[in-house]
Scaffold this active site. Structure first.
Site, mmCIF file in Angstrom:
data_model
loop_
_atom_site.group_PDB
_atom_site.id
_atom_site.type_symbol
_atom_site.label_atom_id
_atom_site.label_comp_id
_atom_site.label_asym_id
_atom_site.label_seq_id
_atom_site.Cartn_x
_atom_site.Cartn_y
_atom_site.Cartn_z
ATOM 1 N N ASP A 1 30.798 42.812 48.259
ATOM 2 C CA ASP A 1 31.231 41.486 47.804
ATOM 3 C C ASP A 1 30.696 40.482 48.828
ATOM 4 O O ASP A 1 30.214 40.884 49.906
ATOM 5 C CB ASP A 1 32.771 41.458 47.725
ATOM 6 C CG ASP A 1 33.324 40.137 47.194
ATOM 7 O OD1 ASP A 1 32.550 39.344 46.629
ATOM 8 O OD2 ASP A 1 34.548 39.898 47.341
ATOM 9 N N ARG B 1 44.283 31.513 38.638
ATOM 10 C CA ARG B 1 43.441 31.736 39.833
ATOM 11 C C ARG B 1 43.880 30.727 40.887
ATOM 12 O O ARG B 1 43.783 29.517 40.653
ATOM 13 C CB ARG B 1 41.961 31.565 39.492
ATOM 14 C CG ARG B 1 41.066 31.574 40.714
ATOM 15 C CD ARG B 1 39.586 31.698 40.374
ATOM 16 N NE ARG B 1 39.261 33.047 39.952
ATOM 17 C CZ ARG B 1 38.014 33.552 39.910
ATOM 18 N NH1 ARG B 1 36.999 32.800 40.270
ATOM 19 N NH2 ARG B 1 37.799 34.788 39.517
ATOM 20 N N CYS C 1 31.123 42.641 42.445
ATOM 21 C CA CYS C 1 31.951 41.880 41.502
ATOM 22 C C CYS C 1 31.236 40.631 40.997
ATOM 23 O O CYS C 1 31.559 40.129 39.933
ATOM 24 C CB CYS C 1 33.267 41.500 42.166
ATOM 25 S SG CYS C 1 33.019 40.582 43.701
ATOM 26 N N ARG D 1 34.617 43.280 32.336
ATOM 27 C CA ARG D 1 35.736 42.355 32.548
ATOM 28 C C ARG D 1 36.328 41.958 31.192
ATOM 29 O O ARG D 1 37.540 41.883 31.021
ATOM 30 C CB ARG D 1 35.259 41.098 33.290
ATOM 31 C CG ARG D 1 34.719 41.339 34.696
ATOM 32 C CD ARG D 1 35.818 41.786 35.640
ATOM 33 N NE ARG D 1 36.932 40.895 35.652
ATOM 34 C CZ ARG D 1 37.009 39.764 36.352
ATOM 35 N NH1 ARG D 1 36.016 39.408 37.136
ATOM 36 N NH2 ARG D 1 38.095 39.009 36.301
ATOM 37 N N HIS E 1 42.548 40.793 43.478
ATOM 38 C CA HIS E 1 41.788 40.499 42.249
ATOM 39 C C HIS E 1 41.949 41.713 41.319
ATOM 40 O O HIS E 1 41.004 42.459 41.068
ATOM 41 C CB HIS E 1 40.325 40.259 42.618
ATOM 42 C CG HIS E 1 39.533 39.531 41.569
ATOM 43 N ND1 HIS E 1 40.076 39.108 40.372
ATOM 44 C CD2 HIS E 1 38.223 39.137 41.536
ATOM 45 C CE1 HIS E 1 39.150 38.503 39.665
ATOM 46 N NE2 HIS E 1 38.015 38.503 40.338
ATOM 47 N N GLN F 1 39.632 42.437 38.228
ATOM 48 C CA GLN F 1 38.319 42.933 38.640
ATOM 49 C C GLN F 1 38.374 44.436 38.912
ATOM 50 O O GLN F 1 37.549 45.216 38.441
ATOM 51 C CB GLN F 1 37.869 42.184 39.912
ATOM 52 C CG GLN F 1 36.541 42.654 40.460
ATOM 53 C CD GLN F 1 35.375 42.213 39.601
ATOM 54 O OE1 GLN F 1 35.239 41.035 39.286
ATOM 55 N NE2 GLN F 1 34.529 43.144 39.190
HETATM 56 N N1 NVA Z 1 35.861 37.657 47.319
HETATM 57 C C1 NVA Z 1 35.265 36.706 46.408
HETATM 58 C C2 NVA Z 1 35.387 37.204 45.015
HETATM 59 C C3 NVA Z 1 34.791 36.300 43.960
HETATM 60 C C4 NVA Z 1 34.963 36.875 42.577
HETATM 61 C C5 NVA Z 1 35.947 35.362 46.566
HETATM 62 O O1 NVA Z 1 37.175 35.333 46.720
HETATM 63 O O2 NVA Z 1 35.272 34.336 46.566
HETATM 64 N N1 CP Z 2 33.944 38.447 39.700
HETATM 65 C C1 CP Z 2 34.545 37.290 39.400
HETATM 66 O O1 CP Z 2 35.763 37.176 39.388
HETATM 67 O O2 CP Z 2 33.694 36.276 39.109
HETATM 68 P P1 CP Z 2 34.091 34.754 38.839
HETATM 69 O O3 CP Z 2 34.482 34.150 40.171
HETATM 70 O O4 CP Z 2 32.838 34.135 38.290
HETATM 71 O O5 CP Z 2 35.225 34.702 37.873
#
Ligand code: NVA
Ligand code: CP
Length: 310
Positions: free
Chosen positions: A228, A105, A268, A297, A132, A135
């Site tokens: 989101d 990540r 998500c 997931r 992502h 997801q």
């Molecule tokens: N768009 C959000 C997704 C979190 C799973 C982010 O990048 O923070």
């Molecule tokens: N949806 C998702 O990726 O959640 P986290 O940021 O908690 O991993």
């Protein structure tokens, strides 16, 4: 052939490969729910490299690896020599000598691309600023379970169109022939190259990719309403401006009333009730599927690892 492949974006996967992952996820989910174990990662160690916080992704990957008989090492960026100047390339080369895959990540998608360039093992995107994919694959699994098909469905994504979740959802839906309609304020449209790739994929199925600027219009006739956060990780300094720009874009009962009667609500997570979605929508047990969505997931990633990790 998925063994040994990187998963940085779904754009690199064919429609058939997406189907193969979904079928494996359905089968493995069934087997696990019947008490069967599949130990394909027995004796194998994987690295989870995270520059940003995570609840679902990190935990579901760790659990999936454990259930497949493997071992996961959680590596925070600040604990590695990266913070003292060691390059991503050298880190990837060294990890390749110890582990069978890297789940990462990152703040910047280019870091993933560099990691994948120098790693001799698969690199799986656990979220970047652009995509992502894990997801979105899990979301397809949830949509299929809830609706029993892809063809003829319409997903309405309402909110920040220029983020990782929206981009991957667009690619995922268009690869299985789901109509994807994105509704966002002006200036928050998805990246042009993502729209183009989604349109190319959709054209093979006769499905549609649309970008609109009205939340009500976007929700009209939808089978799935998806949103989101308005402020993604790494964009915190834009928070005040974004909250002003997204005024009127909260998914309320009034907006979901435009969708089909049997619509499902997806997010998500993490969610900010009162910002991108009203509590009465996300906590409505008749339509909201967010907990099943989060559970998937685990099922999706278990299958993905079984297919990809050599
Ligand atoms: N768009 C959000 C997704 C979190 C799973 C982010 O990048 O923070
Ligand atoms: N949806 C998702 O990726 O959640 P986290 O940021 O908690 O991993």
């Amino acid at each position: 052939m998925l063994k040994g492949r990187d998963l940085l974006t779904l754009a690199d996967f064919s429609d058939e490969e997406v189907r193969e992952i979904l079928e494996a996820a359905r089968t493995l989910k069934l087997l696990y729910n019947m008490g069967h174990k599949v130990n394909v990662l027995s004796g194998k160690t994987l690295a989870l490299y995270f520059e940003l916080p995570s609840t679902r992704t990190r935990i579901s990957f760790e659990v999936a690896i454990h259930q497949l008989g493997g071992y996961a090492i959680y590596l925070r960026q600040e604990d590695l020599q990266l913070v003292r100047g060691e390059s991503i390339a050298d880190t990837a080369r060294v990890l390749s000598r110890y582990v069978k895959a890297i789940v990462a990540r990152v703040r910047n998608h280019e870091i993933l691309e560099e990691m994948a360039r120098y790693a001799e093992i698969p690199v799986i995107n656990a979220l970047s600023n652009l995509y992502h994919p894990c997801q979105a694959l899990a979301d397809l699994l949830t949509i299929y379970e809830k609706k029993g098909r892809f063809r003829g469905l319409r997903v309405a994504y309402i909110g920040d169109g220029n983020n990782n979740v929206c981009h991957s959802l667009m690619l995922a839906c268009s690869k299985v022939g789901i109509d994807i309609r994105v509704g966002c304020p002006r200036g928050y449209e998805p990246l042009k190259e993502v729209v183009k790739k989604a349109e190319e994929a959709a054209s093979k199925h006769g499905s549609i990719v649309e970008i609109l600027h009205d939340p009500y219009e976007t929700a009209k006739g939808a089978d799935v309403i998806y949103t989101d956060v308005f402020v993604s990780m790494g964009r915190e300094e834009e928070r005040d401006k974004r909250l002003r720009d997204f005024a009127g874009w909260t998914i309320t009962k009034d907006i979901v009333r435009m969708a089909k009667e049997d619509y499902i609500f997806m997010h998500c997570l993490p969610a900010h009730r009162g910002e991108e979605v009203a509590s009465e929508v996300i906590d409505d047990p008749k339509h909201s599927v967010v907990w099943d969505q989060a559970e998937n997931r685990l099922h999706l990633q278990r299958a993905l690892l079984a297919l990809i990790v050599p």
